[in-house]
Design a protein around this motif. Structure first.
Motif, PDB file in Angstrom:
ATOM      1  N   LEU A  85      58.151  33.840  26.433  1.00 53.14           N
ATOM      2  CA  LEU A  85      58.691  33.825  27.796  1.00 53.14           C
ATOM      3  C   LEU A  85      57.596  33.788  28.852  1.00 53.14           C
ATOM      4  O   LEU A  85      57.886  33.741  30.048  1.00 53.14           O
ATOM      5  N   GLY A  86      56.328  33.837  28.421  1.00 46.81           N
ATOM      6  CA  GLY A  86      55.213  33.752  29.361  1.00 46.81           C
ATOM      7  C   GLY A  86      55.028  34.985  30.222  1.00 46.81           C
ATOM      8  O   GLY A  86      54.395  34.914  31.272  1.00 46.81           O
ATOM      9  N   THR A  87      55.536  36.141  29.809  1.00 41.33           N
ATOM     10  CA  THR A  87      55.397  37.363  30.606  1.00 41.33           C
ATOM     11  C   THR A  87      54.199  38.170  30.127  1.00 41.33           C
ATOM     12  O   THR A  87      54.022  38.385  28.926  1.00 41.33           O
ATOM     13  N   LEU A  88      53.376  38.640  31.089  1.00 42.75           N
ATOM     14  CA  LEU A  88      52.164  39.385  30.762  1.00 42.75           C
ATOM     15  C   LEU A  88      51.770  40.257  31.942  1.00 42.75           C
ATOM     16  O   LEU A  88      52.172  40.012  33.086  1.00 42.75           O
ATOM     17  N   ASP A  89      50.985  41.304  31.657  1.00 42.04           N
ATOM     18  CA  ASP A  89      50.379  42.145  32.687  1.00 42.04           C
ATOM     19  C   ASP A  89      48.880  41.857  32.713  1.00 42.04           C
ATOM     20  O   ASP A  89      48.234  41.839  31.657  1.00 42.04           O
ATOM     21  N   PHE A  90      48.305  41.663  33.914  1.00 39.73           N
ATOM     22  CA  PHE A  90      46.891  41.295  34.038  1.00 39.73           C
ATOM     23  C   PHE A  90      46.151  42.382  34.816  1.00 39.73           C
ATOM     24  O   PHE A  90      46.553  42.770  35.913  1.00 39.73           O
ATOM     25  N   THR A  91      45.061  42.900  34.233  1.00 39.55           N
ATOM     26  CA  THR A  91      44.260  43.960  34.848  1.00 39.55           C
ATOM     27  C   THR A  91      43.022  43.361  35.509  1.00 39.55           C
ATOM     28  O   THR A  91      42.260  42.637  34.870  1.00 39.55           O
ATOM     29  N   ILE A  92      42.817  43.677  36.819  1.00 38.89           N
ATOM     30  CA  ILE A  92      41.675  43.153  37.578  1.00 38.89           C
ATOM     31  C   ILE A  92      40.615  44.243  37.661  1.00 38.89           C
ATOM     32  O   ILE A  92      40.863  45.322  38.194  1.00 38.89           O
ATOM     33  N   PRO A  93      39.387  44.002  37.135  1.00 43.34           N
ATOM     34  CA  PRO A  93      38.331  45.020  37.155  1.00 43.34           C
ATOM     35  C   PRO A  93      37.915  45.384  38.575  1.00 43.34           C
ATOM     36  O   PRO A  93      38.080  44.604  39.532  1.00 43.34           O
ATOM     37  N   GLY A  94      37.315  46.581  38.736  1.00 44.76           N
ATOM     38  CA  GLY A  94      36.905  47.067  40.041  1.00 44.76           C
ATOM     39  C   GLY A  94      35.832  46.228  40.712  1.00 44.76           C
ATOM     40  O   GLY A  94      35.719  46.225  41.945  1.00 44.76           O
ATOM     41  N   VAL A  95      35.004  45.496  39.926  1.00 44.66           N
ATOM     42  CA  VAL A  95      33.917  44.708  40.528  1.00 44.66           C
ATOM     43  C   VAL A  95      34.458  43.576  41.397  1.00 44.66           C
ATOM     44  O   VAL A  95      33.715  42.996  42.193  1.00 44.66           O
ATOM     45  N   PHE A  96      35.760  43.242  41.263  1.00 49.99           N
ATOM     46  CA  PHE A  96      36.355  42.211  42.113  1.00 49.99           C
ATOM     47  C   PHE A  96      36.626  42.739  43.527  1.00 49.99           C
ATOM     48  O   PHE A  96      36.917  41.948  44.429  1.00 49.99           O
ATOM     49  N   TYR A  97      36.552  44.068  43.714  1.00 50.13           N
ATOM     50  CA  TYR A  97      36.848  44.652  45.014  1.00 50.13           C
ATOM     51  C   TYR A  97      35.620  45.362  45.581  1.00 50.13           C
ATOM     52  O   TYR A  97      35.670  46.534  45.955  1.00 50.13           O
ATOM     53  N   GLN A  98      34.489  44.638  45.655  1.00 46.56           N
ATOM     54  CA  GLN A  98      33.255  45.196  46.200  1.00 46.56           C
ATOM     55  C   GLN A  98      32.999  44.745  47.632  1.00 46.56           C
ATOM     56  O   GLN A  98      32.624  45.542  48.481  1.00 46.56           O
ATOM     57  N   LYS A  99      33.198  43.468  47.919  1.00 51.74           N
ATOM     58  CA  LYS A  99      32.876  42.902  49.231  1.00 51.74           C
ATOM     59  C   LYS A  99      34.164  42.588  49.981  1.00 51.74           C
ATOM     60  O   LYS A  99      35.041  41.873  49.489  1.00 51.74           O
ATOM     61  N   VAL A 100      34.295  43.140  51.221  1.00 45.31           N
ATOM     62  CA  VAL A 100      35.490  42.923  52.029  1.00 45.31           C
ATOM     63  C   VAL A 100      35.608  41.450  52.429  1.00 45.31           C
ATOM     64  O   VAL A 100      34.623  40.811  52.794  1.00 45.31           O
ATOM     65  N   GLY A 101      36.829  40.906  52.362  1.00 47.78           N
ATOM     66  CA  GLY A 101      37.079  39.539  52.780  1.00 47.78           C
ATOM     67  C   GLY A 101      37.854  38.750  51.748  1.00 47.78           C
ATOM     68  O   GLY A 101      38.140  39.226  50.638  1.00 47.78           O
ATOM     69  N   ASP A 102      38.240  37.495  52.126  1.00 43.80           N
ATOM     70  CA  ASP A 102      38.946  36.611  51.206  1.00 43.80           C
ATOM     71  C   ASP A 102      38.003  36.071  50.150  1.00 43.80           C
ATOM     72  O   ASP A 102      36.804  35.902  50.390  1.00 43.80           O
ATOM     73  N   TYR A 103      38.564  35.788  48.950  1.00 41.09           N
ATOM     74  CA  TYR A 103      37.793  35.092  47.928  1.00 41.09           C
ATOM     75  C   TYR A 103      37.674  33.617  48.316  1.00 41.09           C
ATOM     76  O   TYR A 103      38.667  32.952  48.611  1.00 41.09           O
ATOM     77  N   ASP A 104      36.416  33.118  48.345  1.00 38.58           N
ATOM     78  CA  ASP A 104      36.156  31.743  48.749  1.00 38.58           C
ATOM     79  C   ASP A 104      36.797  30.761  47.781  1.00 38.58           C
ATOM     80  O   ASP A 104      37.426  29.789  48.178  1.00 38.58           O
ATOM     81  N   ARG A 105      36.656  31.019  46.511  1.00 34.06           N
ATOM     82  CA  ARG A 105      37.276  30.209  45.460  1.00 34.06           C
ATOM     83  C   ARG A 105      37.705  31.141  44.333  1.00 34.06           C
ATOM     84  O   ARG A 105      36.936  31.992  43.910  1.00 34.06           O
ATOM     85  N   ALA A 106      38.935  30.989  43.867  1.00 33.66           N
ATOM     86  CA  ALA A 106      39.420  31.810  42.751  1.00 33.66           C
ATOM     87  C   ALA A 106      40.479  31.022  41.990  1.00 33.66           C
ATOM     88  O   ALA A 106      41.255  30.275  42.583  1.00 33.66           O
ATOM     89  N   TYR A 107      40.470  31.188  40.669  1.00 36.82           N
ATOM     90  CA  TYR A 107      41.476  30.505  39.868  1.00 36.82           C
ATOM     91  C   TYR A 107      41.619  31.202  38.517  1.00 36.82           C
ATOM     92  O   TYR A 107      40.683  31.836  38.017  1.00 36.82           O
ATOM     93  N   PHE A 108      42.847  31.117  37.955  1.00 30.73           N
ATOM     94  CA  PHE A 108      43.106  31.596  36.604  1.00 30.73           C
ATOM     95  C   PHE A 108      42.852  30.456  35.611  1.00 30.73           C
ATOM     96  O   PHE A 108      43.161  29.294  35.899  1.00 30.73           O
ATOM     97  N   ARG A 109      42.292  30.802  34.432  1.00 28.71           N
ATOM     98  CA  ARG A 109      42.072  29.830  33.364  1.00 28.71           C
ATOM     99  C   ARG A 109      42.909  30.212  32.148  1.00 28.71           C
ATOM    100  O   ARG A 109      42.857  31.354  31.701  1.00 28.71           O
TER     101      ARG A 109
END
Length: 367
Positions: A85-109
């Motif tokens: 069914l394509g259902t999953l939970d995804f955990t984002i590590p803390g290092v992704f939340y170090q610098k305030v602002g939008d992500y310039d480029r981001a994508y799931f692979r």
């Protein structure tokens, strides 16, 4: 790049694998305050015509460049809920939340089981100023795969060291004899009592050898501790495969819920392989209520003991009509509750009940 807003299905954020490369989805669920760690986002993957995207045998990771220009790669941090069914939970590590602002480029692979990228999904999310956040320095480049590989290597070294220690413990007597033999040889050399290279030499004292020693044939009582150690391991493995629970069968009650009818032949049985592992299954005729295509509904309950320690339910040799497929699943553990996803190309199943003979089962384990 055209930006679209996030959408939801059954309370989960949709990741559309058919999204064009010049489009990206802004996902507010991924936004985090500076200093956040382990944010979990619930996703459902969809493919052509909005149907679930099958994630069986696939992995998902996140790649992004933050507002400081630092590249981040999560590694495969997803927890699969239901691959079909394509259902999953995804955990984002803390290092992704170090610098305030939008992500310039981001994508799931999405990668297949050969580690080849089969699809990418562009996304936008932000790091928000955190109250009282104590930074450890500037934003850093991060690759979760490196951390995971290092952890696996460290664990392998620890396991290898433990195994070596165990083998040495089982051959203490042989090692003691070897050390004593080496001291005797040194004494013989000092007294000019050495053996000839081509002669037949009989060593009656204690002999010790330094450096690399090559022996074509070896026998003697010194090997017995090693033989005994190996035999004990084999016997222990054999004994662990069978015990007084092997072959026992246990029956449990099973009934329908939310409009499902369980017929008189419906039953649930647990078969024990041993006291640690077993297999439980449900078999019989059920009448399922009208269900919309791709709708999930709790349809069957069993006694909680039947699911104790179970892993995901899966269909066996289920006789199903043409164009009508039933998917069953339940939460790991002992919930006693089973859900069904009804997928059909025939709209009649949205209006009328569906009688089916089903066989579903799951493995159970106990410590």
């Amino acid at each position: 790049m055209e930006e679209i807003k996030e959408a939801y299905r059954n309370g989960r954020v949709i990741l559309d694998t058919t999204l064009q490369s010049d489009m990206c989805t802004r996902i507010d669920e991924m936004n985090g305050h500076q200093g956040d760690n382990g944010r979990v986002v619930k996703f459902v993957m969809i493919g052509q015509y909005g149907k679930p995207y099958n994630m069986t045998g696939k992995t998902l990771d996140l790649v992004g460049v933050d507002s400081a220009g630092k590249t981040k790669i999560t590694g495969n941090t997803m927890t699969m809920i239901n691959p079909s069914l394509g259902t999953l939970d995804f955990t984002i590590p803390g290092v992704f939340y170090q610098k305030v602002g939008d992500y310039d480029r981001a994508y799931f692979r999405i990668k297949d089981n050969n580690n080849q990228v089969v699809s990418t999904i562009n996304v936008i999310f932000s790091t928000i100023q955190g109250v009282g956040y104590l930074t450890q320095g500037d934003s850093q480049i991060y690759d979760g795969y490196v951390d995971n590989n290092m952890a696996r290597i460290e664990q392998k070294v620890a396991d290898f060291t433990k195994d070596i220690a165990g083998m040495l413990d089982g051959t203490t007597n042989a090692a003691k004899i070897a050390r004593e033999s080496l001291n005797a040889v040194l004494n013989s050399i000092q007294a000019n009592q050495v053996a000839t290279k081509s002669g037949n030499n009989v060593f009656t004292g204690q002999n010790t050898f330094h450096g690399n020693t090559q022996i074509d044939h070896l026998n003697g009582n010194a090997l017995q501790p090693a033989y005994d150690y190996a035999n004990n391991l084999v016997n222990a493995a054999k004994a662990s495969l069978t015990d007084n629970e092997s072959g026992k069968r246990y029956d449990y009650k099973v009934w329908g819920v939310n409009g499902t009818q369980a017929k008189s032949d419906a039953h649930c049985q647990l078969i024990k392989f041993n006291k640690y592992v077993g297999y439980c299954y449900i078999e019989g005729n059920f009448v399922f209520p009208p269900m919309k295509n791709y709708e999930q509904r709790e349809v069957i309950n069993v006694e909680k003991a039947a699911m104790n320690g179970g892993v995901w339910a899966f269909p066996l040799l289920t006789a199903q009509s043409d164009g009508n497929v039933l998917y069953f699943h339940y939460n790991q553990g002992d919930s006693g509750r089973i859900w069904m996803n009804h997928q059909s190309s025939d709209l009649k199943y949205e209006k009328q009940s569906d009688p089916e003979f089903i066989q579903i089962g799951w493995f159970c384990s106990w410590r």
